[in-house]
Design an enzyme around this catalytic site. Structure first.
Site, mmCIF file in Angstrom:
data_model
loop_
_atom_site.group_PDB
_atom_site.id
_atom_site.type_symbol
_atom_site.label_atom_id
_atom_site.label_comp_id
_atom_site.label_asym_id
_atom_site.label_seq_id
_atom_site.Cartn_x
_atom_site.Cartn_y
_atom_site.Cartn_z
ATOM 1 N N TYR A 159 0.776 -1.134 -0.105
ATOM 2 C CA TYR A 159 -0.187 0.034 -0.022
ATOM 3 C C TYR A 159 0.688 1.275 -0.055
ATOM 4 O O TYR A 159 1.937 1.158 0.727
ATOM 5 C CB TYR A 159 -0.986 -0.100 1.086
ATOM 6 N N HIS A 176 -0.556 -4.826 -6.948
ATOM 7 C CA HIS A 176 -0.860 -6.146 -6.874
ATOM 8 C C HIS A 176 0.239 -6.675 -7.952
ATOM 9 O O HIS A 176 0.118 -6.491 -9.104
ATOM 10 C CB HIS A 176 -2.204 -6.503 -7.201
ATOM 11 N N TYR A 190 -9.740 -8.707 -0.204
ATOM 12 C CA TYR A 190 -9.664 -8.759 -1.653
ATOM 13 C C TYR A 190 -10.121 -10.283 -1.939
ATOM 14 O O TYR A 190 -9.730 -11.173 -1.199
ATOM 15 C CB TYR A 190 -8.470 -8.538 -2.213
ATOM 16 N N HIS A 234 -2.788 1.359 -4.047
ATOM 17 C CA HIS A 234 -1.767 0.221 -4.045
ATOM 18 C C HIS A 234 -1.289 -0.705 -5.027
ATOM 19 O O HIS A 234 -1.721 -0.244 -6.218
ATOM 20 C CB HIS A 234 -2.263 -0.903 -2.913
ATOM 21 N N HIS A 279 -3.064 0.084 -8.810
ATOM 22 C CA HIS A 279 -4.476 0.337 -8.568
ATOM 23 C C HIS A 279 -4.738 1.795 -7.837
ATOM 24 O O HIS A 279 -4.337 1.833 -6.734
ATOM 25 C CB HIS A 279 -5.163 -0.659 -7.694
ATOM 26 N N ASP A 339 0.976 -12.352 0.393
ATOM 27 C CA ASP A 339 -0.419 -13.043 0.685
ATOM 28 C C ASP A 339 -0.402 -14.674 1.095
ATOM 29 O O ASP A 339 -0.983 -15.152 1.971
ATOM 30 C CB ASP A 339 -1.641 -12.670 -0.122
#
Length: 654
Positions: free
Chosen positions: A301, A459, A397, A457, A617, A315
């Site tokens: 982030y 990904h 998410y 952020h 994003h 993650d």
């Protein structure tokens, strides 16, 4: 035969093709099959009898230990099936690795891994949540914000990916804040901002509480669950049926479809793992890929605030609790899909059966596989494809992850991001400068509701692709499109294809550059097609984001694999996760950057490709309160693998 109406088709389909949920076999049929219920219990029993466990020893991960590649490739039906389980345990602050030989019913080893943090477990997270809500400093902070009813309050310190606090050295630390779900069906968008909690997870103790003062609580409409399903004007039924059943077959775990043959299993850490991918070319069943899977996800982030600058997550390595991948619904897969159950470990290592962890279905995109028109004749063929789908849910998410097999020998790997964007409470209730005519406020995200900021952020998804093109010994060739000046002709410049071989790992660490376009080509130097070219497969990137945070940023060190789009390493069984096996409270000393520092040889040997799919994003208002699915993909496609178009003769009906 008289034509059936729609109801007749549905009835016939239900008789001929009952696509019930399929669990994994009760007995493994192949060395790469997922662990069975009985094998989970076998591992559980061996651990219990080992004498190493206490009441506060938790199972963080329990995964199949894959046999050596040579063993798998030599194995044939009827042979004994080697079966082992790799287990990571959290033992009162210590991280332990264990391996269980399931066939021999014995513990092969039990060793403490110094300086590593096992993934957090549900038991730990639940315990520190309760401890946080009872701390007098937290209660005082909530009271200062007018919150005395704790029935809707959730306090959830979560793992830290990188070293933020000195307390992390030698300790298992959680950090975070509280939320109040009052007025909504979930607590996303209800953060109690400026109240931060630091917790020692093993000691179940709140170490410190930082209260920077109350700000207005976001109260905008965050609930989407009750959104009325309203057909839009002109909507008519759109039905796709397969009255004769699916066009693929699954026999003892092997999928065969349109010349493709492959196996897959559902892994609690990385989801669908596809194995032994082959394509039938005439009478030959040709190897394409030994194994392909997601390897890691990295989500940093972009907010320098004290309560947000620590938020960067790996993650797959951190949030395995109950399995990263979650059940699919009828909204995720079409009615004709076949579903597959899977197993994940509880915190004690017992098996938990999870329904619908994957689905498989055929589809037609109503696009031609090829076509060409001449004045008197237009020729072409329609296409269909096979989809293997899973869905990961990581807090707010959701990710839909597809392996798409196409008739022409291409594999499309796609990620659809949806779910809820993560938000923080802010003082602002509107934006004053929205047209670039002044400094935007706030500047690290988008105000999606009064006092609610969706933070910018990134990904990144790293895929591990063990390509075996016509066999194990492959090479990585970079085909650069280079400009050339032309003399003595009408043209002044052209471009040409200039090929070079990557000899070592550092030759193969590459970035996308539209000003220096190229192709990433995996070839078998010992196999050549009719025209003399080595047989090969190309990784063809889609639109992708590039990580550009500072190299000395501690979060970026943990997600350093995202700084490049392609890496190539020699095959090493233990090298499975791009960010390393243990990522919680890490220092960024493991994974692809560490492995490739040795600059090992990758020419004419067994090699593995690592592709990074990513996107930045900047949140839109349209992404709130739930985000429309946004897709990104890349292709693994044949390049001089076939002697001619492999879909030249497919039928006129898809």
């Amino acid at each position: 035969m008289k034509l059936l109406n729609v109801a007749g088709y549905v009835l016939l389909a239900s008789v001929l093709c009952p696509l019930a949920m399929h669990s994994q076999a009760r007995v493994p049929q192949h060395p790469l099959d997922a662990l069975t219920t009985e094998e989970y219990w076998e591992a559980h029993e061996v651990l219990q009898k080992s004498g190493h466990l206490s009441e506060k020893t938790y199972v963080s991960t329990l995964l199949l230990h894959e046999p050596l590649k040579s063993t798998v490739l030599a194995w044939k039906e009827g042979d004994a099936i080697p079966r082992e389980a790799d287990i990571v345990l959290e033992a009162e602050g210590k991280t332990v690795e264990a391996r269980v030989d399931l066939a021999a019913h014995k513990l092969e080893f039990w060793k403490v891994i110094e300086g590593a943090q096992a993934p957090f477990t549900n038991t730990e997270m639940d315990a520190i949540a309760e401890v946080s809500k009872k701390d007098p400093r937290v209660l005082a902070g909530l009271k200062a914000r007018g919150i005395t009813d704790l029935s809707t309050v959730h306090c959830q310190p979560i793992p830290l990916t990188f070293r933020v606090f000195p307390e992390e050295e030698g300790h298992r630390i959680g950090y975070g804040t509280c939320t109040d779900e009052r007025g909504a069906y979930h607590y996303w968008g209800r953060t109690i901002e400026n109240l931060y909690i630091l917790v020692d997870v093993t000691a179940e103790k709140v170490l410190s509480v930082v209260d920077r003062g109350p700000i207005p609580m976001p109260t905008g409409d965050a609930s989407f669950e009750e959104s009325e399903a309203m057909p839009r004007e002109g909507t008519t039924p759109l039905l796709v049926t397969q009255p004769m059943g699916p066009g693929y077959k699954i026999d003892k775990g092997e999928v065969s479809w349109q010349n493709w043959n492959f196996r897959f299993r559902i892994d609690p850490r990385v989801g669908a793992v596809v194995n032994l991918v082959k394509y039938k070319d005439g009478e030959r069943l040709r190897s394409v890929m030994y194994e392909g899977s997601l390897s890691e996800m990295y989500v940093p982030y972009m907010d320098k605030d004290q309560g947000w600058s620590w938020r960067a997550f790996l993650d797959a390595g951190e949030f395995l609790m109950g399995g990263l991948f979650k059940p699919l619904t009828s909204d995720d897969c079409p009615d004709r899909a076949q579903y597959f159950n899977g197993l994940v470990p509880s915190d004690t290592g017992s098996p938990m059966l999870k329904p619908r962890l994957a689905c498989m279905f055929e589809r037609t995109l109503d696009n031609p596989a090829w076509r060409h028109g001449e004045p008197d004749l237009t020729s072409g063929r329609p296409s269909r494809e096979l989809v293997l789908r899973t869905a990961a849910v990581v807090g707010n998410y959701d990710y839909i992850l597809d392996w798409v097999f196409q008739q022409d020998g291409t594999i499309r790997v796609a990620v659809g991001a949806t779910g809820i964007v993560e938000t923080k409470g802010v003082k602002e209730d509107h934006v004053e400068h929205a047209m670039g005519d002044g400094p935007p406020k706030p500047e690290y995200g988008t105000l999606v509701a009064p006092h609610l900021l969706a933070v910018n952020h990134d990904h990144y998804f790293s895929y591990r692709l063990d390509l075996d093109v016509d066999g194990q010994n492959n090479s990585f060739m970079i085909d650069r499109l280079v400009p050339q000046k032309v003399e003595g002709a009408v043209r002044k410049s052209i471009w040409a294809d200039e090929s070079s071989m990557a000899h070592t790992e550092k030759d193969a660490i590459l970035d996308l550059d539209p000003k220096r376009p190229g192709m990433w080509h995996f070839i078998n130097p010992a196999q050549h097609g009719a025209m003399g070219y080595p047989t090969g497969y190309e990784i063809m990137p889609g639109a992708t984001g590039v990580a550009f945070a500072a190299a000395d940023d501690p979060a970026q060190r943990m997600g350093q694999f995202a700084t490049h789009q392609i890496w190539v390493t020699p095959y090493v069984p233990e090298e499975r996760y791009a960010g390393g096996t243990y990522v919680t409270s890490g220092k960024g000393m493991d994974g692809l950057p560490a492995w490739t520092a040795f600059n090992r040889r990758i020419e004419n040997t067994d090699i593995v490709a690592w592709y990074t799919l990513g996107f930045h994003h900047v949140v839109r208002l349209e992404d709130w309160p739930v985000m429309p699915t946004m897709w990104h993909d890349f292709l693994i496609r044949p390049m001089n693998f076939f002697d001619k178009n492999p879909v030249l003769t497919i039928p006129h009906q898809p």
